[in-house]
Design a protein around this motif. Sequence first.
Motif, short mmCIF file in Angstrom:
data_model
loop_
_atom_site.label_atom_id
_atom_site.label_comp_id
_atom_site.label_asym_id
_atom_site.label_seq_id
_atom_site.Cartn_x
_atom_site.Cartn_y
_atom_site.Cartn_z
N LEU A 150 4.23 22.23 25.38
CA LEU A 150 2.86 21.90 25.74
C LEU A 150 2.72 22.13 27.24
CD1 LEU A 150 2.45 18.49 23.85
CD2 LEU A 150 2.04 20.80 22.99
N ALA A 184 -0.43 25.04 23.52
CA ALA A 184 0.70 24.64 22.70
C ALA A 184 1.36 25.86 22.07
CB ALA A 184 0.24 23.68 21.61
N TRP A 197 -4.81 15.71 18.23
CA TRP A 197 -4.30 15.82 19.59
C TRP A 197 -4.95 14.80 20.50
CZ3 TRP A 197 -0.55 19.25 21.26
CH2 TRP A 197 -0.11 20.18 20.31
N PHE A 202 -0.62 24.56 15.50
CA PHE A 202 -1.52 23.73 16.30
C PHE A 202 -2.61 23.07 15.45
CE2 PHE A 202 -3.57 22.57 20.24
CZ PHE A 202 -4.92 22.62 19.97
#
Length: 117
Positions: free
Chosen positions: A4, A24, A34, A29
């Motif tokens: 990240l 990322a 998140w 993803f």
Amino acid sequence: QVQLVESGGGLVQSGGSLRLSCAASRLTFSHYTWRWYRQAPGKEREMVAVITRTGGNTNYADSVKDRFTISRDNAKNTMYLQMNSLKPEDTAVYYCNLLTYWGADYWGQGTQVTVSS
């Protein structure tokens, strides 16, 4: 290994804007919720914003509500934090975070945001 990488921090005057990015890699993803966190000097790390997998649901800390906007681009494996009307108390290191449902906890290296009065 999941990576990240945050970017977009800097020095801005009070009332200004910044847009943070979190790129990322080495994971799918789009499968995850998140989060953005921040940590100011001498303070505990706090959650700033969260976005669900499709971006359909978001939530914010009261201190940033109506000023910050979290978003994501699943095609680019990137999450964003648009920060408007910045205040000196927003000064902190900002981190993106992924906490998977099986308990793996990933953090970026952080990006410094400094708001001058």
